[in-house]
Design a protein around this motif. Structure first.
Motif, PDB file in Angstrom:
ATOM      1  N   ASP A  41      -8.367   1.123  10.212  1.00 11.52           N
ATOM      2  CA  ASP A  41      -9.766   1.036   9.658  1.00 11.52           C
ATOM      3  C   ASP A  41      -9.698   0.664   8.138  1.00 11.52           C
ATOM      4  OD1 ASP A  41     -11.110   2.263  11.871  1.00 11.52           O
ATOM      5  OD2 ASP A  41      -9.941   3.931  11.492  1.00 11.52           O
ATOM      6  N   ILE A  42      -8.334   1.055   7.378  1.00 12.73           N
ATOM      7  CA  ILE A  42      -8.430   1.164   5.994  1.00 12.73           C
ATOM      8  C   ILE A  42      -7.071   0.390   5.644  1.00 12.73           C
ATOM      9  CG2 ILE A  42      -8.432   2.162   3.837  1.00 12.73           C
ATOM     10  CD1 ILE A  42      -9.875   4.637   5.581  1.00 12.73           C
ATOM     11  N   LEU A  43      -7.202  -0.606   4.856  1.00 16.60           N
ATOM     12  CA  LEU A  43      -6.130  -1.227   4.300  1.00 16.60           C
ATOM     13  C   LEU A  43      -6.000  -1.112   2.652  1.00 16.60           C
ATOM     14  CD1 LEU A  43      -3.314  -2.771   4.190  1.00 16.60           C
ATOM     15  CD2 LEU A  43      -4.564  -5.033   4.490  1.00 16.60           C
ATOM     16  N   VAL A  44      -5.206  -0.552   1.918  1.00 12.27           N
ATOM     17  CA  VAL A  44      -5.292  -0.456   0.772  1.00 12.27           C
ATOM     18  C   VAL A  44      -3.874  -1.081   0.076  1.00 12.27           C
ATOM     19  CG1 VAL A  44      -5.436   0.899  -1.805  1.00 12.27           C
ATOM     20  CG2 VAL A  44      -6.472   1.847   0.562  1.00 12.27           C
ATOM     21  N   ASN A  45      -4.183  -2.211  -0.403  1.00  8.07           N
ATOM     22  CA  ASN A  45      -2.938  -2.877  -1.041  1.00  8.07           C
ATOM     23  C   ASN A  45      -2.745  -2.551  -2.452  1.00  8.07           C
ATOM     24  OD1 ASN A  45      -2.275  -5.055   1.056  1.00  8.07           O
ATOM     25  ND2 ASN A  45      -4.356  -5.683   0.940  1.00  8.07           N
ATOM     26  N   ASN A  46      -2.148  -1.592  -2.508  1.00  6.58           N
ATOM     27  CA  ASN A  46      -1.828  -1.033  -4.016  1.00  6.58           C
ATOM     28  C   ASN A  46      -0.403  -1.651  -4.792  1.00  6.58           C
ATOM     29  OD1 ASN A  46      -1.875   1.275  -6.122  1.00  6.58           O
ATOM     30  ND2 ASN A  46      -0.173   1.618  -4.988  1.00  6.58           N
ATOM     31  N   VAL A  47       0.462  -1.883  -4.089  1.00  6.87           N
ATOM     32  CA  VAL A  47       1.724  -2.397  -4.519  1.00  6.87           C
ATOM     33  C   VAL A  47       1.649  -3.273  -5.550  1.00  6.87           C
ATOM     34  CG1 VAL A  47       3.952  -3.389  -4.229  1.00  6.87           C
ATOM     35  CG2 VAL A  47       3.366  -1.392  -2.930  1.00  6.87           C
ATOM     36  N   GLY A  48       2.161  -3.266  -6.696  1.00  4.37           N
ATOM     37  CA  GLY A  48       2.160  -4.149  -7.886  1.00  4.37           C
ATOM     38  C   GLY A  48       3.037  -3.499  -9.062  1.00  4.37           C
ATOM     39  N   GLY A  72       1.815   7.504  -8.623  1.00  3.13           N
ATOM     40  CA  GLY A  72       0.830   6.701  -9.756  1.00  3.13           C
ATOM     41  C   GLY A  72      -0.354   6.700  -8.687  1.00  3.13           C
ATOM     42  N   ILE A  73      -1.058   5.430  -8.739  1.00  2.00           N
ATOM     43  CA  ILE A  73      -2.481   5.198  -8.141  1.00  2.00           C
ATOM     44  C   ILE A  73      -2.410   5.454  -6.550  1.00  2.00           C
ATOM     45  CG2 ILE A  73      -4.228   3.552  -7.753  1.00  2.00           C
ATOM     46  CD1 ILE A  73      -3.582   2.483 -10.647  1.00  2.00           C
ATOM     47  N   GLY A  74      -1.208   4.832  -6.072  1.00  2.00           N
ATOM     48  CA  GLY A  74      -1.130   4.757  -4.560  1.00  2.00           C
ATOM     49  C   GLY A  74      -0.761   6.208  -4.178  1.00  2.00           C
ATOM     50  N   ARG A  75      -0.229   7.258  -5.087  1.00  2.00           N
ATOM     51  CA  ARG A  75      -0.281   8.521  -4.432  1.00  2.00           C
ATOM     52  C   ARG A  75      -1.340   9.195  -4.377  1.00  2.00           C
ATOM     53  NH1 ARG A  75       3.839  13.017  -7.574  1.00  2.00           N
ATOM     54  NH2 ARG A  75       3.406  14.652  -6.348  1.00  2.00           N
ATOM     55  N   ALA A  76      -2.356   8.915  -5.277  1.00  2.00           N
ATOM     56  CA  ALA A  76      -3.611   9.342  -5.627  1.00  2.00           C
ATOM     57  C   ALA A  76      -4.513   9.156  -4.434  1.00  2.00           C
ATOM     58  CB  ALA A  76      -4.297   9.308  -6.847  1.00  2.00           C
ATOM     59  N   PRO A  86      -8.415  -1.459 -12.537  1.00  2.00           N
ATOM     60  CA  PRO A  86      -8.436  -0.328 -13.522  1.00  2.00           C
ATOM     61  C   PRO A  86      -8.026  -0.948 -14.932  1.00  2.00           C
ATOM     62  CG  PRO A  86      -6.774  -0.027 -11.512  1.00  2.00           C
ATOM     63  CD  PRO A  86      -7.430  -1.347 -11.420  1.00  2.00           C
ATOM     64  N   TRP A  87      -7.966  -0.553 -15.952  1.00  3.81           N
ATOM     65  CA  TRP A  87      -7.550  -0.523 -17.198  1.00  3.81           C
ATOM     66  C   TRP A  87      -6.499   0.379 -17.358  1.00  3.81           C
ATOM     67  CZ3 TRP A  87      -6.533  -3.189 -21.323  1.00  3.81           C
ATOM     68  CH2 TRP A  87      -6.407  -2.771 -22.605  1.00  3.81           C
ATOM     69  N   TYR A  88      -5.967   0.919 -18.405  1.00  4.45           N
ATOM     70  CA  TYR A  88      -4.742   1.764 -18.501  1.00  4.45           C
ATOM     71  C   TYR A  88      -4.943   3.106 -17.672  1.00  4.45           C
ATOM     72  CZ  TYR A  88      -1.970  -1.492 -20.984  1.00  4.45           C
ATOM     73  OH  TYR A  88      -1.075  -2.577 -21.211  1.00  4.45           O
ATOM     74  N   ILE A  89      -4.178   3.470 -16.777  1.00  6.14           N
ATOM     75  CA  ILE A  89      -3.774   4.591 -15.957  1.00  6.14           C
ATOM     76  C   ILE A  89      -2.594   5.253 -16.166  1.00  6.14           C
ATOM     77  CG2 ILE A  89      -4.356   5.758 -13.695  1.00  6.14           C
ATOM     78  CD1 ILE A  89      -6.757   4.051 -14.597  1.00  6.14           C
ATOM     79  N   GLU A 118      -7.097   8.458 -15.336  1.00  5.01           N
ATOM     80  CA  GLU A 118      -6.255   9.194 -14.323  1.00  5.01           C
ATOM     81  C   GLU A 118      -6.166   8.762 -12.980  1.00  5.01           C
ATOM     82  OE1 GLU A 118      -3.988  11.717 -15.348  1.00  5.01           O
ATOM     83  OE2 GLU A 118      -4.722  11.473 -17.384  1.00  5.01           O
ATOM     84  N   PRO A 119      -5.058   8.636 -12.367  1.00  2.01           N
ATOM     85  CA  PRO A 119      -5.112   8.299 -10.773  1.00  2.01           C
ATOM     86  C   PRO A 119      -6.176   8.615 -10.024  1.00  2.01           C
ATOM     87  CG  PRO A 119      -2.823   8.523 -11.815  1.00  2.01           C
ATOM     88  CD  PRO A 119      -3.453   9.332 -12.579  1.00  2.01           C
ATOM     89  N   GLY A 120      -6.389   9.677 -10.200  1.00  2.00           N
ATOM     90  CA  GLY A 120      -7.783  10.111  -9.302  1.00  2.00           C
ATOM     91  C   GLY A 120      -8.994   9.358  -9.757  1.00  2.00           C
TER      92      GLY A 120
END
Ligand code: NDP
Length: 256
Positions: free
Chosen positions: A88-95, A19-23, A188-191, A220-222
């Motif tokens: 440098d970067i922390l992306v908290n994506n899990v949910g 999903g989004i995390g992979r992108a 995001p809205w629906y991805i 799309e995730p991208g």
């Protein structure tokens, strides 16, 4: 050369196998960052890392369940070792979501969703703070949701976790500005991802979603990872504390 690139940067992206995390993993790695990610499924994580290595990306990973406090602490120790104490970067994506009506939400479901969506992100920020501070220009990104911006049919507890994340974004932006750490939230809205594919396979449901979306389609995730990458780059260094909806116009749609 550095303005639109992430060469020399280090990033932790949670939940990067789908999903989004992979992108986001792929976007940041393609721009030159060294990325560490995590997920619960060892086999899938191993497959992804092989694919990424074959594409020349610098990506490593840990198996961990981020809803558990001790596993978050272990993850951050691994990240600190791997990146020499600097992030440098922390992306908290899990949910995730449990789409029960409020009257049917059990105490266990409530705790699970709070731990996975909110407490995990909050605690990761706490324990990543020394690493982000050492960066000298840290960037935290939360993958929130429009459910934390407006009232939609995704369930109240999910919306509460995302609304709290949007507020946390504002507080950390102010509290950690002195350490030159920025914090922003992407809503995001629906991805189209593994989280939503079952829902969107229902044509009535998809039609309901699309009918509220001025651009007339799901995302799309991208289309999420592009903004995440920008929020890590030197071109965005004056943007902090913001929640930015990436929603095909859904949240500004009055009587479309
Ligand atoms: P997916 O379910 O498709 O992917 C989630 C990723 O996170 C997977 O890699 C999964 O791997 C990992 N993950 C999930 N739970 C845990 C855990 N407890 N510990 C470690 N890793 C975990 O989700 P999406 O890409 O759709 O969603 C990502 C984020 O975007 C979420 O925060 C979601 O709320 C948000 N969002 C998504 C929207 C959408 O329409 N898709 C819309 C708005 C917001 P594994 O299962 O192996 O652990």
């Amino acid at each position: 050369s550095g303005r639109w690139a992430l060469h020399g940067k280090t990033a932790l992206v949670t939940g990067g196998t789908r999903g989004i995390g992979r992108a986001v993993v792929e976007e940041l790695a393609a721009l030159g960052a060294a990325v560490h990610t995590c997920s619960r499924k060892e086999e899938e994580l191993g497959e992804r890392i092989k694919e990424w290595e074959a594409r020349g990306f610098r990506v490593t990973g840990s198996v961990c369940d981020l809803s558990a406090r001790d596993q978050r602490e272990r993850l951050l120790r691994e990240v600190a070792d791997h990146f020499g104490g600097k992030l440098d970067i922390l992306v908290n994506n899990v949910g995730t979501n449990i789409r029960n009506p409020t009257t049917e939400f059990s105490a266990e479901e409530y705790s699970f969703l709070m731990a996975t969506n909110l407490e995990s992100a909050y605690h990761l920020c706490q324990i990543a703070h020394p690493l982000l501070k050492l960066s000298g220009s840290g960037s935290i990104i939360f993958i929130s949701s429009v459910a934390g911006v407006v009232g939609i049919f995704s369930g109240s507890v999910y919306a509460m976790t995302k609304g709290a994340i949007n507020q946390l974004t504002k507080n950390l932006a102010c509290e950690w500005a002195k350490d030159n750490i920025r914090a922003n939230s992407v809503a995001p809205w629906y991805i189209a991802t593994s989280l939503t594919e079952g829902l969107l396979a229902n044509k009535n449901f998809e039609e309901q979603v699309v009918s509220r979306t001025p651009l007339g389609r799901v995302g799309e995730p991208g289309e999420i990872s592009a903004l995440d990458a920008f929020l890590c780059m030197p071109g965005s260094t004056y943007i902090t504390g913001q929640t930015i909806s990436v929603d095909g116009g859904m949240t500004v749609n009055g009587f479309y």
